[in-house]
Design an enzyme around this catalytic site. Structure first.
Site, PDB file in Angstrom:
ATOM      1  N   GLY A  29       0.310   2.325  -2.268  1.00 57.70           N
ATOM      2  CA  GLY A  29      -0.210   1.012  -1.910  1.00 57.70           C
ATOM      3  C   GLY A  29      -1.673   0.879  -2.283  1.00 57.70           C
ATOM      4  O   GLY A  29      -2.367   1.871  -2.539  1.00 57.70           O
ATOM      5  N   GLU A  30      -2.142  -0.372  -2.315  1.00 56.15           N
ATOM      6  CA  GLU A  30      -3.528  -0.659  -2.671  1.00 56.15           C
ATOM      7  C   GLU A  30      -4.121  -1.651  -1.696  1.00 56.15           C
ATOM      8  O   GLU A  30      -3.437  -2.560  -1.223  1.00 56.15           O
ATOM      9  CB  GLU A  30      -3.624  -1.232  -4.086  1.00 56.15           C
ATOM     10  CG  GLU A  30      -3.137  -0.311  -5.183  1.00 56.15           C
ATOM     11  CD  GLU A  30      -3.415  -0.889  -6.568  1.00 56.15           C
ATOM     12  OE1 GLU A  30      -4.589  -1.201  -6.853  1.00 56.15           O
ATOM     13  OE2 GLU A  30      -2.459  -1.039  -7.342  1.00 56.15           O
ATOM     14  N   GLY A  31      -5.400  -1.483  -1.393  1.00 60.41           N
ATOM     15  CA  GLY A  31      -6.147  -2.418  -0.574  1.00 60.41           C
ATOM     16  C   GLY A  31      -7.507  -2.646  -1.184  1.00 60.41           C
ATOM     17  O   GLY A  31      -7.851  -2.059  -2.220  1.00 60.41           O
ATOM     18  N   GLY A  32      -8.299  -3.509  -0.537  1.00 63.31           N
ATOM     19  CA  GLY A  32      -9.600  -3.808  -1.073  1.00 63.31           C
ATOM     20  C   GLY A  32     -10.566  -2.648  -1.003  1.00 63.31           C
ATOM     21  O   GLY A  32     -11.520  -2.563  -1.772  1.00 63.31           O
ATOM     22  N   MET A  33     -10.311  -1.723  -0.075  1.00 66.71           N
ATOM     23  CA  MET A  33     -11.227  -0.609   0.149  1.00 66.71           C
ATOM     24  C   MET A  33     -10.753   0.686  -0.507  1.00 66.71           C
ATOM     25  O   MET A  33     -11.575   1.501  -0.941  1.00 66.71           O
ATOM     26  CB  MET A  33     -11.380  -0.389   1.652  1.00 66.71           C
ATOM     27  CG  MET A  33     -12.445   0.598   2.070  1.00 66.71           C
ATOM     28  SD  MET A  33     -12.520   0.690   3.891  1.00 66.71           S
ATOM     29  CE  MET A  33     -14.022   1.621   4.106  1.00 66.71           C
ATOM     30  N   VAL A  36      -3.835   4.205  -1.967  1.00 69.73           N
ATOM     31  CA  VAL A  36      -3.093   5.271  -1.301  1.00 69.73           C
ATOM     32  C   VAL A  36      -2.033   5.812  -2.257  1.00 69.73           C
ATOM     33  O   VAL A  36      -1.241   5.049  -2.830  1.00 69.73           O
ATOM     34  CB  VAL A  36      -2.430   4.770  -0.005  1.00 69.73           C
ATOM     35  CG1 VAL A  36      -1.715   5.927   0.699  1.00 69.73           C
ATOM     36  CG2 VAL A  36      -3.469   4.157   0.924  1.00 69.73           C
ATOM     37  N   LYS A  51      -5.448   8.869   0.628  1.00 70.13           N
ATOM     38  CA  LYS A  51      -6.188   7.610   0.476  1.00 70.13           C
ATOM     39  C   LYS A  51      -7.499   7.911  -0.232  1.00 70.13           C
ATOM     40  O   LYS A  51      -8.268   8.771   0.196  1.00 70.13           O
ATOM     41  CB  LYS A  51      -6.445   6.989   1.851  1.00 70.13           C
ATOM     42  CG  LYS A  51      -7.156   5.639   1.791  1.00 70.13           C
ATOM     43  CD  LYS A  51      -7.583   5.159   3.166  1.00 70.13           C
ATOM     44  CE  LYS A  51      -6.428   4.756   4.032  1.00 70.13           C
ATOM     45  NZ  LYS A  51      -6.902   4.096   5.290  1.00 70.13           N
ATOM     46  N   ASP A 146     -10.383  -2.158  16.675  1.00 72.42           N
ATOM     47  CA  ASP A 146      -9.706  -2.961  15.654  1.00 72.42           C
ATOM     48  C   ASP A 146      -8.195  -2.889  15.836  1.00 72.42           C
ATOM     49  O   ASP A 146      -7.442  -2.730  14.870  1.00 72.42           O
ATOM     50  CB  ASP A 146     -10.105  -2.492  14.251  1.00 72.42           C
ATOM     51  CG  ASP A 146      -9.878  -3.564  13.180  1.00 72.42           C
ATOM     52  OD1 ASP A 146      -9.776  -4.756  13.546  1.00 72.42           O
ATOM     53  OD2 ASP A 146      -9.805  -3.209  11.989  1.00 72.42           O
TER      54      ASP A 146
END
Length: 297
Positions: A29-33, A36, A51, A146
């Protein structure tokens, strides 16, 4: 840990070995930060998720601090309902990474999007596990700050029973001072996701564990109704609503929720922390009572 070297170069590709310990097998997976990867231990062939911080933001000390704090906090707590961080640090070229147990399943936000509002008979036992994770963190002096559906991951254990893992302690507050906190010199800095922030976290820099119970209350409201209690508001309006407005009754969203369950969620969402449950253990026991059974969480 020494200050991180500046990260250079591209993200790892399949076949790359990170920190001489983890061979990249594929993308998860990919995120803005971060990105993975599915990886395996070079020595033990254990399957893990790694990650890796994106190079384009890796020269920001605050980003790196938050990224590695997830590992530091989780390693202090060690609980079956908190994701297990196996290793962390910097690899060649200054690549910041975390190696963690590989989880198969989906976060609760994805589950809600896919299946719609969850019945209490299903959500309640999951919520007890979340309170167990938060209770363990709070006993170690750590406030998550959070809590939200995206940070609660639903998987299964070796026997096929559902297990929730709480993720991302990147902005956790350590009351014992073992984890570095955000610089307090920056005024007007929000710490958390606006949709789930407690009134006191908006109004003051100091919070206690009951702030996490408010965020969990928003999470439960959303998972039960399919809607955020302050849906449609701008960020500013939403922050004001957390401080000033009561959540609308759940019947507004045309869902059937038992009165005692709605009362339980409403208590979590009290504006004054003193009016909420005193701690995560008390909330977990209230959830058990609402289900009519004592669960081993």
């Amino acid at each position: 840990m020494e200050p991180p070297p500046q990260q250079t170069g591209d993200l790892p590709v399949v076949g790359t070995v990170i920190a001489e310990r983890y061979r990249v097998c594929g993308l998860l997976g990919e995120g803005g930060m971060a990105v993975v990867y599915l990886a395996e231990g070079v020595v033990d062939r254990r399957e893990v998720a790694v990650k890796v911080l994106r190079p384009e933001i890796a020269d920001d000390p605050e980003v790196v601090r938050r990224f590695l704090q997830e590992a530091r906090a989780a390693s202090l707590i060690r609980h079956r309902n908190i994701v297990d961080i196996i290793d962390f640090g910097f690899a060649a070229g200054g690549v910041a990474f975390l190696a963690m147990e590989r989880l198969q399943g989906s976060d609760l936000a994805t589950l809600l999007s896919r299946e719609g509002p969850l019945p209490w008979a299903r959500l309640g036992p999951l919520a007890i596990q979340i309170t167990a994770a938060l209770g363990a963190a709070h006993r170690h002096g750590i406030i998550h700050r959070d809590v939200k559906p995206e940070n609660c991951f639903l998987t299964v254990d070796a026997h096929g029973a559902p297990v929730v893992k709480v993720l991302d302690f990147g902005i956790a507050k350590d009351l014992g001072g073992r984890l570095p906190d955000r610089p307090q010199t920056v005024t007007g800095m929000l710490c958390g996701s606006p949709e789930y922030m407690s009134p006191e976290s908006i109004m003051a820099p100091v919070v206690d564990p009951r702030s996490d119970l408010y965020s969990l209350g928003i999470t439960l409201y959303e998972l039960l109704t399919g809607h955020h209690p302050f849906e449609g508001a701008s960020v500013g309006e939403m922050l004001a609503a957390h401080v000033q407005r009561p959540p609308p009754p759940m019947r507004q969203w045309r869902v059937k929720v038992a009165e005692d369950v709605e009362a339980l969620v409403r208590r979590c969402l009290a504006k004054d922390p003193k009016d909420r449950y005193p701690d995560a253990l008390a909330l977990g026991r209230a959830i058990e009572a609402s289900l009519g059974v004592a669960l081993d969480a």
